[in-house]
Design an enzyme around this catalytic site. Structure first.
Site, PDB file in Angstrom:
ATOM      1  N   HIS A 182      36.817  42.775  42.189  1.00 14.07           N
ATOM      2  CA  HIS A 182      36.425  41.532  41.506  1.00 14.07           C
ATOM      3  C   HIS A 182      35.377  41.809  40.424  1.00 14.07           C
ATOM      4  O   HIS A 182      35.410  41.232  39.350  1.00 14.07           O
ATOM      5  CB  HIS A 182      35.888  40.520  42.511  1.00 14.07           C
ATOM      6  N   TRP A 187      40.619  30.801  49.980  1.00 17.66           N
ATOM      7  CA  TRP A 187      39.631  30.208  50.887  1.00 17.66           C
ATOM      8  C   TRP A 187      39.734  30.791  52.292  1.00 17.66           C
ATOM      9  O   TRP A 187      39.124  30.288  53.210  1.00 17.66           O
ATOM     10  CB  TRP A 187      39.785  28.690  50.902  1.00 17.66           C
ATOM     11  N   SER A 222      44.805  34.021  43.456  1.00 17.22           N
ATOM     12  CA  SER A 222      44.679  34.575  44.799  1.00 17.22           C
ATOM     13  C   SER A 222      45.485  33.741  45.774  1.00 17.22           C
ATOM     14  O   SER A 222      45.494  32.520  45.704  1.00 17.22           O
ATOM     15  CB  SER A 222      43.227  34.592  45.239  1.00 17.22           C
ATOM     16  N   ASP A 234      45.896  39.067  38.165  1.00 20.72           N
ATOM     17  CA  ASP A 234      46.252  39.457  39.531  1.00 20.72           C
ATOM     18  C   ASP A 234      46.012  40.954  39.711  1.00 20.72           C
ATOM     19  O   ASP A 234      46.218  41.726  38.769  1.00 20.72           O
ATOM     20  CB  ASP A 234      47.736  39.112  39.756  1.00 20.72           C
ATOM     21  N   GLY A 235      45.579  41.362  40.899  1.00 20.31           N
ATOM     22  CA  GLY A 235      45.518  42.791  41.220  1.00 20.31           C
ATOM     23  C   GLY A 235      44.135  43.368  41.517  1.00 20.31           C
ATOM     24  O   GLY A 235      44.013  44.576  41.725  1.00 20.31           O
ATOM     25  N   ASN A 236      43.100  42.520  41.571  1.00 20.85           N
ATOM     26  CA  ASN A 236      41.756  43.046  41.888  1.00 20.85           C
ATOM     27  C   ASN A 236      41.727  43.714  43.263  1.00 20.85           C
ATOM     28  O   ASN A 236      41.160  44.803  43.421  1.00 20.85           O
ATOM     29  CB  ASN A 236      40.709  41.925  41.880  1.00 20.85           C
ATOM     30  N   GLY A 237      42.312  43.023  44.247  1.00 16.70           N
ATOM     31  CA  GLY A 237      42.305  43.548  45.615  1.00 16.70           C
ATOM     32  C   GLY A 237      43.078  44.853  45.714  1.00 16.70           C
ATOM     33  O   GLY A 237      42.629  45.819  46.346  1.00 16.70           O
ATOM     34  N   ARG A 238      44.244  44.883  45.072  1.00 13.71           N
ATOM     35  CA  ARG A 238      45.083  46.091  45.125  1.00 13.71           C
ATOM     36  C   ARG A 238      44.398  47.272  44.423  1.00 13.71           C
ATOM     37  O   ARG A 238      44.486  48.408  44.865  1.00 13.71           O
ATOM     38  CB  ARG A 238      46.445  45.809  44.473  1.00 13.71           C
ATOM     39  N   ARG A 245      51.113  37.872  33.057  1.00 18.67           N
ATOM     40  CA  ARG A 245      50.719  38.079  34.455  1.00 18.67           C
ATOM     41  C   ARG A 245      50.625  39.565  34.731  1.00 18.67           C
ATOM     42  O   ARG A 245      51.572  40.316  34.467  1.00 18.67           O
ATOM     43  CB  ARG A 245      51.694  37.430  35.430  1.00 18.67           C
ATOM     44  N   ARG A 263      36.882  45.309  48.464  1.00 17.93           N
ATOM     45  CA  ARG A 263      37.583  44.392  47.551  1.00 17.93           C
ATOM     46  C   ARG A 263      36.660  43.835  46.466  1.00 17.93           C
ATOM     47  O   ARG A 263      37.091  43.608  45.331  1.00 17.93           O
ATOM     48  CB  ARG A 263      38.190  43.231  48.344  1.00 17.93           C
ATOM     49  N   LEU A 270      36.794  30.673  19.616  1.00 16.83           N
ATOM     50  CA  LEU A 270      37.717  30.750  20.762  1.00 16.83           C
ATOM     51  C   LEU A 270      37.264  29.842  21.907  1.00 16.83           C
ATOM     52  O   LEU A 270      36.083  29.786  22.226  1.00 16.83           O
ATOM     53  CB  LEU A 270      37.761  32.204  21.272  1.00 16.83           C
TER      54      LEU A 270
HETATM   55  C1  6TC Z   1      39.556  38.223  37.673  1.00 15.26           C
HETATM   56  C2  6TC Z   1      38.199  38.489  37.698  1.00 15.26           C
HETATM   57  C3  6TC Z   1      40.141  37.524  38.709  1.00 15.26           C
HETATM   58  C4  6TC Z   1      34.753  35.055  39.258  1.00 15.26           C
HETATM   59  C5  6TC Z   1      37.430  38.055  38.758  1.00 15.26           C
HETATM   60  C6  6TC Z   1      39.346  37.097  39.772  1.00 15.26           C
HETATM   61  C7  6TC Z   1      34.557  30.956  37.991  1.00 15.26           C
HETATM   62  C8  6TC Z   1      33.365  29.280  39.139  1.00 15.26           C
HETATM   63  C9  6TC Z   1      33.604  30.935  36.947  1.00 15.26           C
HETATM   64  C10 6TC Z   1      32.412  29.246  38.118  1.00 15.26           C
HETATM   65  C11 6TC Z   1      33.987  35.103  38.077  1.00 15.26           C
HETATM   66  C12 6TC Z   1      36.165  33.596  35.626  1.00 15.26           C
HETATM   67  C13 6TC Z   1      36.549  34.024  38.106  1.00 15.26           C
HETATM   68  C14 6TC Z   1      37.943  33.725  42.254  1.00 15.26           C
HETATM   69  C15 6TC Z   1      35.226  33.764  34.666  1.00 15.26           C
HETATM   70  C16 6TC Z   1      35.806  34.060  36.913  1.00 15.26           C
HETATM   71  C17 6TC Z   1      36.039  34.533  39.274  1.00 15.26           C
HETATM   72  C18 6TC Z   1      37.240  33.317  41.141  1.00 15.26           C
HETATM   73  C19 6TC Z   1      37.993  37.370  39.804  1.00 15.26           C
HETATM   74  C20 6TC Z   1      34.431  30.132  39.079  1.00 15.26           C
HETATM   75  C21 6TC Z   1      32.516  30.087  37.018  1.00 15.26           C
HETATM   76  C22 6TC Z   1      34.523  34.596  36.919  1.00 15.26           C
HETATM   77  C23 6TC Z   1      36.807  34.473  40.490  1.00 15.26           C
HETATM   78  C24 6TC Z   1      36.984  31.934  40.684  1.00 15.26           C
HETATM   79  C25 6TC Z   1      35.118  31.325  43.687  1.00 15.26           C
HETATM   80  C26 6TC Z   1      32.076  30.213  33.681  1.00 15.26           C
HETATM   81  C27 6TC Z   1      30.032  31.127  34.611  1.00 15.26           C
HETATM   82  C28 6TC Z   1      37.150  36.932  40.971  1.00 15.26           C
HETATM   83  C29 6TC Z   1      35.470  30.104  40.212  1.00 15.26           C
HETATM   84  C30 6TC Z   1      34.127  31.407  42.563  1.00 15.26           C
HETATM   85  C31 6TC Z   1      34.614  32.126  41.357  1.00 15.26           C
HETATM   86  C32 6TC Z   1      31.494  30.845  34.885  1.00 15.26           C
HETATM   87  N1  6TC Z   1      37.977  35.053  42.293  1.00 15.26           N
HETATM   88  N2  6TC Z   1      37.297  35.504  41.229  1.00 15.26           N
HETATM   89  N3  6TC Z   1      34.808  31.800  44.838  1.00 15.26           N
HETATM   90  N4  6TC Z   1      35.718  31.420  40.731  1.00 15.26           N
HETATM   91  O1  6TC Z   1      37.920  31.307  40.272  1.00 15.26           O
HETATM   92  O2  6TC Z   1      36.198  30.787  43.514  1.00 15.26           O
HETATM   93  O3  6TC Z   1      31.546  29.994  36.051  1.00 15.26           O
HETATM   94  S1  6TC Z   1      33.850  34.481  35.336  1.00 15.26           S
END
Ligand code: 6TC
Length: 241
Positions: free
Chosen positions: A34, A66, A62, A17-21, A188, A30, A128
């Site tokens: 991310h 959506w 988040s 949590d906290g990317n936006g902040r 968290r 924002r 892992l």
């Molecule tokens: C921390 C970092 C928190 C983006 C970045 C949030 C994820 C789909 C990976 C396919 C890139 C996790 C999460 C929502 C590993 C992750 C995000 C989402 C964020 C998703 C995928 C990565 C992310 C999220 C969406 C394995 C190749 C930014 C789903 C798409 C991204 C990898 N915010 N953030 N819009 N996804 O859950 O939901 O594939 S990489």
């Protein structure tokens, strides 16, 4: 930090949590939060591998996943490709296996493709497990589990008396993580002291660690500190006082 002689948790789950902040504080868009957040996932994944942790579950928390500006959504959809292109060689080198929990149905086709490629390419890795929670909800998971189990009862595959905690475990989305399906430690970031519908069943006996550090700022040293705190509590718990 020196973690020698420390007990290392098998499964660590993180609400990122906290990317936006983080971005707001720097007057940045924002999406920059991310972008930095994805870099943090990479660093923590490698650290978890070094510590011989078995499972790292990451939850991109988040409240308005959506209901974001279109630009941000488009950028978010591109992030998995970024992650995949820049991180896959290192994941392979470090023997990391990528899995996910949650509902990928609503992701765009090309995002799903990238995700499935990451899962497939790493499926034989034995180190892992980087388990990504996407579009995940703990109550939704339990509802799905109840539906699946009641179907099995209806088809006479199991008797209702045979529904035990172990059987429920086998029907949850985390079954592929066994014997480490339940996190030992849940972290968290960003100062919120809530579970927010994350892994409700699996976190029943886990240690919780909360930090004010925003996810993009979360360092390997912050991660080590969480492990050290987990250790201290385990030791206190183990002692007969
Ligand atoms: C921390 C970092 C928190 C983006 C970045 C949030 C994820 C789909 C990976 C396919 C890139 C996790 C999460 C929502 C590993 C992750 C995000 C989402 C964020 C998703 C995928 C990565 C992310 C999220 C969406 C394995 C190749 C930014 C789903 C798409 C991204 C990898 N915010 N953030 N819009 N996804 O859950 O939901 O594939 S990489």
């Amino acid at each position: 930090m020196n973690l020698d002689n420390m007990k290392i948790p098998n499964h660590v789950a993180i609400i990122m949590d906290g990317n936006g902040r983080w971005a707001k504080k720097r007057l940045l868009p924002r999406v920059m939060g991310h972008k930095k957040g994805v870099e943090t996932i990479k660093k923590i994944t490698i650290r978890a591998h070094q510590l011989n942790i078995k499972v790292l579950t990451v939850y991109a928390f988040s409240t308005e996943n959506w209901a974001r500006p279109k630009d941000e959504v488009n950028y978010l959809m591109a992030l998995p490709k970024d992650f995949f292109d820049s991180f896959m060689p290192e994941l392979m080198k470090n023997n990391v296996k990528v899995t996910y929990i949650g509902n990928a149905d609503r992701l765009p086709e090309d995002t799903k493709k990238i995700l499935n490629r990451a899962v497939e390419k790493t499926q034989d890795n034995t180190g892992l497990i980087l388990n990504i929670a996407l579009n995940y909800g703990g109550r939704q998971e339990i509802v799905q589990t109840i539906q699946d189990i009641s179907q099995a009862v209806f088809r006479n595959e199991i008797k209702s008396e045979e529904i035990t905690e172990d059987l429920v475990d086998q029907y949850l989305m985390t079954q592929h993580l066994k014997p480490y399906s339940n996190p030992d430690l849940m972290i968290r970031t960003s100062g919120e002291i809530r579970l927010s519908n994350f892994l409700l069943w699996q976190l029943a006996y886990s240690e919780f660690y909360f930090t004010d550090v925003l996810w993009p700022d979360f360092s390997t040293d912050d991660f080590d500190q969480a492990i050290a705190a987990y250790n201290k509590r385990q030791r206190r718990f183990g002692k007969i006082s």
